[in-house]
Design an enzyme around this catalytic site. Structure first.
Site, PDB file in Angstrom:
ATOM      1  CB  SER A  49      -0.951  -0.048   1.199  1.00 12.69           C
ATOM      2  OG  SER A  49      -2.021   0.848   1.052  1.00 12.69           O
ATOM      3  CG  ASP A 163      -4.318  -1.580   0.304  1.00  9.91           C
ATOM      4  OD1 ASP A 163      -3.499  -2.216   0.996  1.00  9.91           O
ATOM      5  OD2 ASP A 163      -4.424  -0.338   0.340  1.00  9.91           O
TER       6      ASP A 163
END
Length: 294
Positions: A49, A163
Protein backbone atom coordinates in the site's frame (compact mmCIF):
# COMPACT_ATOMS: atom_id res chain seq x y z
CA UNK A 1 31.21 -2.39 19.34
CA UNK A 2 27.82 -4.08 19.16
CA UNK A 3 26.84 -6.23 16.19
CA UNK A 4 24.36 -3.55 15.16
CA UNK A 5 26.96 -0.80 15.33
CA UNK A 6 29.41 -2.98 13.40
CA UNK A 7 26.81 -3.51 10.68
CA UNK A 8 26.32 0.23 10.35
CA UNK A 9 30.04 0.95 10.34
CA UNK A 10 30.77 -1.59 7.61
CA UNK A 11 27.78 -0.64 5.49
CA UNK A 12 26.32 -4.14 5.76
CA UNK A 13 23.26 -4.39 3.51
CA UNK A 14 19.78 -4.51 5.02
CA UNK A 15 16.41 -5.43 3.57
CA UNK A 16 13.57 -3.04 4.30
CA UNK A 17 9.89 -3.97 4.74
CA UNK A 18 7.54 -0.97 4.56
CA UNK A 19 4.03 -1.33 5.93
CA UNK A 20 0.55 -0.24 4.93
CA UNK A 21 -0.97 2.77 6.65
CA UNK A 22 -2.53 5.36 4.34
CA UNK A 23 -1.17 8.87 4.79
CA UNK A 24 0.85 7.89 7.85
CA UNK A 25 2.84 5.68 5.48
CA UNK A 26 4.67 8.90 4.59
CA UNK A 27 6.41 8.52 7.96
CA UNK A 28 8.48 5.85 6.25
CA UNK A 29 10.22 8.57 4.25
CA UNK A 30 11.66 9.82 7.55
CA UNK A 31 12.57 6.24 8.47
CA UNK A 32 14.56 5.76 5.28
CA UNK A 33 16.37 9.07 5.70
CA UNK A 34 17.27 8.16 9.29
CA UNK A 35 18.60 4.75 8.25
CA UNK A 36 20.77 6.28 5.57
CA UNK A 37 22.04 8.94 7.99
CA UNK A 38 23.30 6.12 10.25
CA UNK A 39 25.26 4.62 7.39
CA UNK A 40 22.98 1.64 6.81
CA UNK A 41 22.87 0.48 3.19
CA UNK A 42 19.42 -0.51 1.99
CA UNK A 43 19.88 -3.37 -0.46
CA UNK A 44 16.25 -4.21 -1.23
CA UNK A 45 12.77 -2.92 -0.45
CA UNK A 46 9.33 -4.49 -0.25
CA UNK A 47 6.18 -2.54 0.52
CA UNK A 48 2.42 -2.81 0.87
CA UNK A 49 0.00 0.00 0.00
CA UNK A 50 1.52 3.36 1.00
CA UNK A 51 4.65 1.44 1.98
CA UNK A 52 4.92 0.28 -1.62
CA UNK A 53 4.51 3.86 -2.77
CA UNK A 54 7.36 5.11 -0.58
CA UNK A 55 9.52 2.09 -1.34
CA UNK A 56 9.00 2.30 -5.08
CA UNK A 57 9.83 6.00 -5.15
CA UNK A 58 12.95 5.34 -3.08
CA UNK A 59 14.06 2.53 -5.39
CA UNK A 60 13.57 4.94 -8.30
CA UNK A 61 15.96 7.42 -6.65
CA UNK A 62 13.34 10.16 -6.31
CA UNK A 63 12.55 10.14 -2.58
CA UNK A 64 13.78 13.67 -1.87
CA UNK A 65 11.81 15.21 -4.74
CA UNK A 66 8.75 13.18 -3.74
CA UNK A 67 8.99 14.32 -0.11
CA UNK A 68 9.44 17.96 -1.08
CA UNK A 69 6.42 17.79 -3.36
CA UNK A 70 4.17 16.33 -0.66
CA UNK A 71 5.44 18.75 1.97
CA UNK A 72 4.31 21.66 -0.20
CA UNK A 73 0.90 20.13 -0.82
CA UNK A 74 -2.05 21.90 0.78
CA UNK A 75 -5.32 20.27 1.70
CA UNK A 76 -7.09 21.96 -1.20
CA UNK A 77 -4.41 20.95 -3.69
CA UNK A 78 -4.62 17.34 -2.57
CA UNK A 79 -8.40 17.28 -2.87
CA UNK A 80 -8.17 18.63 -6.41
CA UNK A 81 -6.03 15.61 -7.31
CA UNK A 82 -8.89 13.27 -6.45
CA UNK A 83 -11.07 12.29 -9.38
CA UNK A 84 -14.50 11.03 -8.28
CA UNK A 85 -15.98 8.32 -10.47
CA UNK A 86 -19.47 6.94 -11.00
CA UNK A 87 -20.32 3.48 -12.27
CA UNK A 88 -16.99 1.94 -11.28
CA UNK A 89 -16.10 -0.25 -8.27
CA UNK A 90 -14.64 2.64 -6.29
CA UNK A 91 -15.22 6.27 -5.40
CA UNK A 92 -11.89 7.72 -6.60
CA UNK A 93 -10.39 6.87 -9.99
CA UNK A 94 -6.82 7.60 -8.93
CA UNK A 95 -5.58 8.56 -12.40
CA UNK A 96 -5.11 12.25 -11.59
CA UNK A 97 -3.20 11.48 -8.39
CA UNK A 98 -0.94 8.95 -10.08
CA UNK A 99 -0.27 11.33 -12.99
CA UNK A 100 0.87 14.03 -10.56
CA UNK A 101 3.26 11.65 -8.80
CA UNK A 102 4.51 10.25 -12.10
CA UNK A 103 5.59 13.75 -13.15
CA UNK A 104 7.97 13.82 -10.18
CA UNK A 105 9.19 10.24 -10.21
CA UNK A 106 9.10 9.36 -13.88
CA UNK A 107 7.69 6.16 -15.36
CA UNK A 108 10.33 3.42 -14.96
CA UNK A 109 9.88 -0.32 -15.00
CA UNK A 110 10.54 -2.16 -11.76
CA UNK A 111 13.37 -4.21 -13.25
CA UNK A 112 15.13 -0.95 -14.22
CA UNK A 113 15.20 0.44 -10.68
CA UNK A 114 18.46 0.92 -8.79
CA UNK A 115 17.32 -1.48 -6.04
CA UNK A 116 15.39 -4.75 -6.07
CA UNK A 117 11.82 -3.76 -5.27
CA UNK A 118 8.65 -5.73 -4.55
CA UNK A 119 5.17 -4.20 -4.48
CA UNK A 120 2.70 -6.38 -2.60
CA UNK A 121 -0.93 -6.58 -3.75
CA UNK A 122 -3.84 -8.99 -3.28
CA UNK A 123 -5.71 -11.05 -5.85
CA UNK A 124 -9.20 -11.23 -4.34
CA UNK A 125 -10.43 -13.80 -6.86
CA UNK A 126 -7.72 -16.26 -5.82
CA UNK A 127 -7.56 -14.91 -2.23
CA UNK A 128 -3.78 -14.72 -2.23
CA UNK A 129 -0.92 -12.27 -1.95
CA UNK A 130 0.79 -11.23 -5.19
CA UNK A 131 4.37 -9.99 -5.42
CA UNK A 132 4.97 -7.56 -8.28
CA UNK A 133 8.68 -7.51 -9.12
CA UNK A 134 8.66 -6.51 -12.78
CA UNK A 135 6.65 -4.40 -15.18
CA UNK A 136 5.63 -0.72 -15.06
CA UNK A 137 6.26 0.75 -11.62
CA UNK A 138 3.05 2.77 -11.45
CA UNK A 139 0.92 -0.18 -12.49
CA UNK A 140 2.31 -2.11 -9.52
CA UNK A 141 1.98 0.80 -7.08
CA UNK A 142 -1.56 1.53 -8.21
CA UNK A 143 -2.45 -2.11 -7.51
CA UNK A 144 -0.75 -2.12 -4.12
CA UNK A 145 -2.66 0.91 -2.77
CA UNK A 146 -6.05 0.17 -4.38
CA UNK A 147 -8.11 0.21 -1.16
CA UNK A 148 -11.33 -1.70 -1.93
CA UNK A 149 -14.32 0.60 -2.05
CA UNK A 150 -12.16 3.70 -2.40
CA UNK A 151 -10.11 2.91 -5.54
CA UNK A 152 -11.09 0.51 -8.35
CA UNK A 153 -8.95 -2.65 -8.63
CA UNK A 154 -5.92 -2.49 -10.90
CA UNK A 155 -5.78 -5.09 -13.66
CA UNK A 156 -2.31 -6.62 -13.99
CA UNK A 157 -1.82 -9.54 -16.42
CA UNK A 158 -5.56 -10.03 -16.50
CA UNK A 159 -5.91 -10.24 -12.72
CA UNK A 160 -7.82 -7.67 -10.66
CA UNK A 161 -5.51 -6.66 -7.81
CA UNK A 162 -6.22 -4.57 -4.72
CA UNK A 163 -4.46 -3.17 -1.66
CA UNK A 164 -1.65 -5.39 -0.36
CA UNK A 165 -2.48 -4.38 3.18
CA UNK A 166 -5.52 -6.66 3.14
CA UNK A 167 -3.37 -9.77 3.64
CA UNK A 168 0.21 -8.51 4.05
CA UNK A 169 0.25 -5.15 5.87
CA UNK A 170 3.88 -5.83 6.81
CA UNK A 171 5.51 -7.61 3.86
CA UNK A 172 8.28 -9.38 5.76
CA UNK A 173 8.15 -12.56 3.67
CA UNK A 174 8.72 -10.65 0.44
CA UNK A 175 12.03 -9.29 1.77
CA UNK A 176 13.44 -12.75 2.50
CA UNK A 177 14.36 -13.11 -1.18
CA UNK A 178 17.10 -10.56 -0.60
CA UNK A 179 20.73 -11.47 0.05
CA UNK A 180 20.73 -9.04 3.00
CA UNK A 181 21.17 -10.79 6.34
CA UNK A 182 19.39 -8.12 8.37
CA UNK A 183 15.79 -7.07 8.03
CA UNK A 184 14.35 -3.76 9.16
CA UNK A 185 10.56 -3.66 9.26
CA UNK A 186 8.28 -0.67 9.87
CA UNK A 187 5.16 -1.36 11.91
CA UNK A 188 2.52 1.21 10.99
CA UNK A 189 0.04 0.01 13.65
CA UNK A 190 1.87 0.63 16.91
CA UNK A 191 0.39 1.96 20.13
CA UNK A 192 -1.20 5.43 19.80
CA UNK A 193 0.46 8.49 21.26
CA UNK A 194 -2.88 9.77 22.61
CA UNK A 195 -5.74 8.12 24.49
CA UNK A 196 -8.40 6.46 22.33
CA UNK A 197 -11.06 8.84 21.09
CA UNK A 198 -8.85 11.92 20.95
CA UNK A 199 -8.39 13.29 17.41
CA UNK A 200 -4.93 12.89 15.90
CA UNK A 201 -4.29 16.63 15.83
CA UNK A 202 -6.16 17.50 19.02
CA UNK A 203 -9.11 19.17 17.30
CA UNK A 204 -12.02 17.78 15.29
CA UNK A 205 -11.38 17.63 11.57
CA UNK A 206 -12.87 20.58 9.72
CA UNK A 207 -15.44 19.84 7.04
CA UNK A 208 -14.12 19.73 3.49
CA UNK A 209 -15.06 22.97 1.75
CA UNK A 210 -14.05 24.97 -1.29
CA UNK A 211 -14.25 23.63 -4.81
CA UNK A 212 -17.13 21.70 -6.34
CA UNK A 213 -15.05 18.56 -6.05
CA UNK A 214 -14.39 19.22 -2.36
CA UNK A 215 -18.11 19.69 -1.69
CA UNK A 216 -18.87 16.51 -3.59
CA UNK A 217 -16.34 14.61 -1.48
CA UNK A 218 -17.82 16.08 1.68
CA UNK A 219 -21.23 14.71 0.75
CA UNK A 220 -19.92 11.40 -0.63
CA UNK A 221 -17.31 10.56 2.01
CA UNK A 222 -18.63 12.28 5.12
CA UNK A 223 -21.66 12.65 7.32
CA UNK A 224 -23.01 15.71 9.15
CA UNK A 225 -20.67 17.21 11.80
CA UNK A 226 -20.46 15.09 14.91
CA UNK A 227 -20.94 11.78 13.09
CA UNK A 228 -18.19 9.48 11.89
CA UNK A 229 -17.72 9.67 8.14
CA UNK A 230 -17.78 6.63 5.91
CA UNK A 231 -14.09 7.01 5.07
CA UNK A 232 -13.19 7.21 8.78
CA UNK A 233 -15.21 4.09 9.56
CA UNK A 234 -13.67 2.26 6.61
CA UNK A 235 -10.13 3.24 7.59
CA UNK A 236 -10.62 2.25 11.24
CA UNK A 237 -11.94 -1.15 10.20
CA UNK A 238 -9.01 -1.66 7.80
CA UNK A 239 -6.54 -0.53 10.46
CA UNK A 240 -7.98 -2.99 12.98
CA UNK A 241 -7.61 -5.88 10.56
CA UNK A 242 -4.12 -4.85 9.44
CA UNK A 243 -2.89 -4.40 13.02
CA UNK A 244 -3.90 -7.94 13.94
CA UNK A 245 -2.24 -9.43 10.85
CA UNK A 246 0.93 -7.36 11.39
CA UNK A 247 1.25 -8.57 14.98
CA UNK A 248 1.06 -12.14 13.76
CA UNK A 249 3.70 -11.52 11.11
CA UNK A 250 6.05 -9.95 13.66
CA UNK A 251 5.62 -12.88 16.03
CA UNK A 252 6.12 -15.57 13.38
CA UNK A 253 9.02 -13.95 11.51
CA UNK A 254 10.58 -11.22 13.68
CA UNK A 255 12.92 -8.76 11.95
CA UNK A 256 16.32 -7.80 13.33
CA UNK A 257 14.93 -4.31 13.92
CA UNK A 258 11.31 -3.14 14.12
CA UNK A 259 10.51 0.57 13.90
CA UNK A 260 7.16 1.47 15.41
CA UNK A 261 4.96 4.27 14.04
CA UNK A 262 2.02 5.27 16.29
CA UNK A 263 -1.27 4.52 14.60
CA UNK A 264 -2.75 7.90 15.54
CA UNK A 265 -0.18 10.03 13.68
CA UNK A 266 -2.83 11.20 11.21
CA UNK A 267 -6.02 10.16 9.47
CA UNK A 268 -5.69 7.77 6.55
CA UNK A 269 -6.39 10.53 3.97
CA UNK A 270 -4.41 13.45 5.49
CA UNK A 271 -1.57 13.48 2.97
CA UNK A 272 -1.32 17.26 3.29
CA UNK A 273 0.27 16.72 6.74
CA UNK A 274 3.35 15.16 5.13
CA UNK A 275 5.97 17.35 6.81
CA UNK A 276 4.99 16.49 10.37
CA UNK A 277 4.32 12.83 9.49
CA UNK A 278 7.79 12.44 7.94
CA UNK A 279 9.31 13.92 11.09
CA UNK A 280 7.43 11.41 13.26
CA UNK A 281 8.97 8.62 11.18
CA UNK A 282 12.44 10.09 11.51
CA UNK A 283 12.12 10.36 15.29
CA UNK A 284 10.75 6.82 15.61
CA UNK A 285 13.61 5.43 13.52
CA UNK A 286 16.25 7.30 15.49
CA UNK A 287 14.79 6.04 18.76
CA UNK A 288 14.77 2.43 17.54
CA UNK A 289 18.31 2.73 16.16
CA UNK A 290 19.60 4.21 19.41
CA UNK A 291 17.99 1.42 21.41
CA UNK A 292 19.49 -1.23 19.11
CA UNK A 293 22.93 0.35 19.23
CA UNK A 294 23.23 1.35 15.58
Amino acid sequence: MTAAASAAATGEPIALALGAGGARGLAQIGVIEALEARGLRIASVAGSSSGALVGGVYAAGKLREFREGFEKLTRGQFLRLLDPVVGRPGMIGGERLVDAMREVVGDPRIEELALPFTAVAVDMERQRVVWLRSGPLWEALRASFAIPGLFPPQVVHGRELVDGGLLAPMPITATRLSDAHRLVAVDMHSRPRRPPGEPADGVPAAPVRGSRLARWLDRRLGNPPGEASMIDTMSRALDTMQAQIARGQLALDPPELAINIPRDVCQVYEFWRAKEVVEVGREAAEKALDTAGY
